[in-house]
Each structure stands twice: as C-alpha cells, then as structure tokens.
Scaffold this active site. Structure first.
Site, PDB file in Angstrom:
ATOM      1  N   HIS A   1     -30.735  25.151   6.096  1.00 50.93           N
ATOM      2  CA  HIS A   1     -30.601  24.312   4.906  1.00 50.93           C
ATOM      3  C   HIS A   1     -31.286  22.969   5.129  1.00 50.93           C
ATOM      4  O   HIS A   1     -31.159  22.375   6.192  1.00 50.93           O
ATOM      5  CB  HIS A   1     -29.121  24.075   4.579  1.00 50.93           C
ATOM      6  CG  HIS A   1     -28.461  25.272   3.971  1.00 50.93           C
ATOM      7  ND1 HIS A   1     -27.101  25.452   3.988  1.00 50.93           N
ATOM      8  CD2 HIS A   1     -28.979  26.346   3.318  1.00 50.93           C
ATOM      9  CE1 HIS A   1     -26.809  26.599   3.381  1.00 50.93           C
ATOM     10  NE2 HIS A   1     -27.928  27.142   2.978  1.00 50.93           N
TER      11      HIS A   1
ATOM     12  N   TYR B   1     -22.185  25.653   0.149  1.00 54.89           N
ATOM     13  CA  TYR B   1     -22.356  27.074   0.440  1.00 54.89           C
ATOM     14  C   TYR B   1     -21.203  27.638   1.252  1.00 54.89           C
ATOM     15  O   TYR B   1     -20.818  28.791   1.091  1.00 54.89           O
ATOM     16  CB  TYR B   1     -23.672  27.225   1.207  1.00 54.89           C
ATOM     17  CG  TYR B   1     -23.981  28.612   1.679  1.00 54.89           C
ATOM     18  CD1 TYR B   1     -24.472  29.570   0.812  1.00 54.89           C
ATOM     19  CD2 TYR B   1     -23.802  28.958   3.008  1.00 54.89           C
ATOM     20  CE1 TYR B   1     -24.775  30.841   1.249  1.00 54.89           C
ATOM     21  CE2 TYR B   1     -24.098  30.231   3.458  1.00 54.89           C
ATOM     22  CZ  TYR B   1     -24.586  31.155   2.570  1.00 54.89           C
ATOM     23  OH  TYR B   1     -24.880  32.410   3.012  1.00 54.89           O
TER      24      TYR B   1
ATOM     25  N   LYS C   1     -37.188  29.300   3.616  1.00 56.26           N
ATOM     26  CA  LYS C   1     -37.680  28.687   2.394  1.00 56.26           C
ATOM     27  C   LYS C   1     -38.632  27.541   2.714  1.00 56.26           C
ATOM     28  O   LYS C   1     -38.454  26.821   3.685  1.00 56.26           O
ATOM     29  CB  LYS C   1     -36.510  28.160   1.562  1.00 56.26           C
ATOM     30  CG  LYS C   1     -35.690  29.250   0.884  1.00 56.26           C
ATOM     31  CD  LYS C   1     -34.648  28.641  -0.029  1.00 56.26           C
ATOM     32  CE  LYS C   1     -33.904  29.719  -0.801  1.00 56.26           C
ATOM     33  NZ  LYS C   1     -32.891  29.154  -1.718  1.00 56.26           N
TER      34      LYS C   1
ATOM     35  N   HIS D   1     -26.478  38.443   0.775  1.00 60.44           N
ATOM     36  CA  HIS D   1     -25.962  37.085   0.892  1.00 60.44           C
ATOM     37  C   HIS D   1     -24.481  37.076   1.253  1.00 60.44           C
ATOM     38  O   HIS D   1     -23.971  36.077   1.770  1.00 60.44           O
ATOM     39  CB  HIS D   1     -26.192  36.317  -0.411  1.00 60.44           C
ATOM     40  CG  HIS D   1     -26.757  34.948  -0.190  1.00 60.44           C
ATOM     41  ND1 HIS D   1     -28.035  34.736   0.296  1.00 60.44           N
ATOM     42  CD2 HIS D   1     -26.223  33.713  -0.359  1.00 60.44           C
ATOM     43  CE1 HIS D   1     -28.258  33.431   0.396  1.00 60.44           C
ATOM     44  NE2 HIS D   1     -27.171  32.791   0.017  1.00 60.44           N
TER      45      HIS D   1
ATOM     46  N   ARG E   1     -31.345  35.399   5.235  1.00 56.83           N
ATOM     47  CA  ARG E   1     -31.603  35.755   3.849  1.00 56.83           C
ATOM     48  C   ARG E   1     -32.320  37.098   3.832  1.00 56.83           C
ATOM     49  O   ARG E   1     -33.005  37.461   4.791  1.00 56.83           O
ATOM     50  CB  ARG E   1     -32.482  34.700   3.175  1.00 56.83           C
ATOM     51  CG  ARG E   1     -31.886  33.300   3.134  1.00 56.83           C
ATOM     52  CD  ARG E   1     -32.870  32.336   2.482  1.00 56.83           C
ATOM     53  NE  ARG E   1     -32.341  30.982   2.379  1.00 56.83           N
ATOM     54  CZ  ARG E   1     -32.574  30.010   3.256  1.00 56.83           C
ATOM     55  NH1 ARG E   1     -33.334  30.259   4.316  1.00 56.83           N
ATOM     56  NH2 ARG E   1     -32.060  28.799   3.082  1.00 56.83           N
TER      57      ARG E   1
ATOM     58  N   ARG F   1     -24.514  36.768   4.923  1.00 57.04           N
ATOM     59  CA  ARG F   1     -24.927  35.411   5.300  1.00 57.04           C
ATOM     60  C   ARG F   1     -23.789  34.416   5.083  1.00 57.04           C
ATOM     61  O   ARG F   1     -23.494  33.600   5.960  1.00 57.04           O
ATOM     62  CB  ARG F   1     -26.155  35.017   4.476  1.00 57.04           C
ATOM     63  CG  ARG F   1     -26.653  33.589   4.687  1.00 57.04           C
ATOM     64  CD  ARG F   1     -27.976  33.415   3.955  1.00 57.04           C
ATOM     65  NE  ARG F   1     -28.343  32.032   3.731  1.00 57.04           N
ATOM     66  CZ  ARG F   1     -28.984  31.258   4.601  1.00 57.04           C
ATOM     67  NH1 ARG F   1     -29.314  31.755   5.782  1.00 57.04           N
ATOM     68  NH2 ARG F   1     -29.303  30.016   4.309  1.00 57.04           N
TER      69      ARG F   1
END
Length: 299
Positions: free
Chosen positions: A271, A280, A174, A245, A150, A248
């Site tokens: 994730h 995704y 995250k 992105h 990211r 990614r």
C-alpha cells in the site's frame, strides 16, 4: 478542447507520467466518457460546477455505489486540474465539488484455524491424487494467502520471481512498484511440488516464463483463479461471493491479530499509504479487548 479530447490526453498522462495501473486508467477514462456523454461533449470552458453536480446526481439516481461516485468525482477533479496546469482551461470548476465518503465495507475474512485446515486438506488431496491442475491450484491458494497477493500480481509472476532459497517472491504491484514478500513454509512446499510435478506437464509453446500455467499451457488467467477461490473458500467463509482478495484480506487481518506492526503490514501489502491499510484491515474484537484490558486505567 472538448471533454473527450482532453480525456484521451489526460489518460496518456495518467499511464505514462503518473504510471497508474491500467485498470485505474480504464476506470477513469470510462468515468470521463460518461461525463462527455451526459454533457454532450462540450468544451472544457463551458463546464461549471452545477453541471458536474447534476452529472453525479444522475449517477446516484442510477444506483451507482458511493465508491463509484467518489471515483467519478476524483476522475473529474483530476481532469480539470490537469487541464488547468497544462493551460487547456482557464478555470477549474471542481474546486468546490464534494465527494461522498466511501463506505468501509470489508470483504469476508476466514478464521485462521478454519482457513489453515481447508488449505492443508486441499493440498493433501491434490498431492495424493497427483492431478496436475489440483497441484497447481494448491500452490495458487497457498501463494495468494502466504504472500497476500493480488490476483493480478499472482497471474503476472514469472519463474524468476520466486526465490526458493529465501522463500520469497518478487511482486510487481500497482503503479509498477516492486516489492519482495515472504511466502512461508506451506506455500514454498506447494510451489516446489507444482514446479516439479505439475508445471512440466502443463508446459507448452505458449508458456514462456509464466510461473502459473493454465490447462492449455498459457499464463494462468484471473477468471480461473476467481473460480478456484470461490469453489474452495465459499463453504469455508460461508458465502459464495468470495474471491482472491478474501485470501489477501484474511492474511492481513491474521497478521494484525497476531501482533504484526501496522507499518509492516502496509509494506507487506504494497500500500502507498498507511491510511489504505487501516481501511483495508481491521482489528479483531479479541485483540481490541486485550489491548483495552492491558492499557486502559479503568479496565
């Protein structure tokens, strides 16, 4: 307790206890601020489901995307569930609040051979002309694609995040979750060139331990990375609306196309759930046909 007061306390819980990312907390608080505005910042006890439905309907009429409406629903649900658990509300009016299904629009994906050729050409030109910014940019592009990072993860890298011996990078993703991902030979070579030929030139008192530096020596910003990817990859993908992105998503898609296990890709991307990875990424038509021909009894 009024909506605005509860939202502040709930935001602190999201950040400190649940450790959601700052961007997610800001988005939820913005949604709840809108809720307070639309409802006149009334007490939590005075909110009912019809008011919440009217709030979501207002956002729909305003043209908000389905993903935005879904996030607003989640923000309201989270606030009232938290308030109920904390004894700040006697009921939860969101129990029957329906969230619209999110659309599954996917970012653009560059074909693997085309993307590889574009990255190789950019790196060759950067290493030939010796411009320190272009050498840095080559390393940025290779790291984004090689590690499926990211943009926030890339900009947050420090010097000790990179293991040159193992060709891996330690990423803070995250929710402050760490993971270690491989980078690959092209990314490692581009980083070596950047660390030897470019970073010492860009170094300043503001650099600190940041791996990637901006033109003035401070930590590289996300806006600069977005502009770089748009400029280099826009012509490759055939669209102007591309960003970090895109690299990614392309990396994840190419891994699946070449037979990588979905759970391995989940770990690679960082994730929390396999469902996120399934949304995704997508399976190429060629791979789907190959699997069908191999497995279906009437293929």
């Amino acid at each position: 307790m009024r909506i605005s007061e509860a939202a502040v306390a709930y935001g602190e819980d999201l950040a400190r206890v649940r450790r959601l990312s700052p961007a997610t907390v800001r988005a939820y608080l913005a949604d709840l601020a809108d809720l307070a505005t639309v409802m006149g910042d009334r007490a939590l006890e005075d909110v009912d489901i019809e008011m919440l439905r009217d709030w979501l309907w207002t956002a729909t009429q305003r043209g908000d995307a389905r993903a935005t409406i879904a996030r607003r629903t989640a923000a309201a649900r989270g606030l009232f569930a938290w308030a109920l658990d904390a004894g700040l509300a006697a009921h939860d009016p969101t129990m029957r609040l329906v969230s619209p299904k999110r659309g599954r629009s996917l970012p653009a994906v560059a074909a693997a051979p085309t993307l590889g050729a574009a990255l190789d050409q950019f790196a060759r030109e950067a290493f030939t002309d010796g411009d320190v910014i272009r050498i840095r940019d080559a390393a940025v592009l290779e790291a984004l694609y090689g590690g499926a990072l990211r943009v926030s993860e890339l900009c947050g890298l420090d010097l000790d995040s990179i293991s040159r011996a193992d060709a891996t990078v330690r990423v803070l993703g995250k929710g402050s979750k760490e993971r270690v991902v491989p980078l690959g030979a092209p990314a490692t070579a581009a980083l070596d060139a950047y660390l030897v030929r470019a970073r010492p030139v860009l170094l300043s008192d503001a650099s600190g331990s940041a791996l990637f530096l901006g033109a003035r020596g401070g930590r590289l910003g996300a806006r600069t990375v977005y502009e770089l990817v748009r400029r280099v990859l826009g012509p490759v993908v055939g669209a102007d609306a591309v960003g970090p992105h895109t690299l990614r998503h392309s990396a994840a898609t190419h891994l699946l196309d070449r037979g990588a296990d979905l759970r391995a890709v989940q770990e690679f991307l960082g994730h929390a759930s396999l469902g996120t990875t399934q949304i995704y990424t997508h399976v190429s038509t060629e791979r789907l046909h190959a699997a069908y021909r191999q497995a279906h009894p009437r293929a």
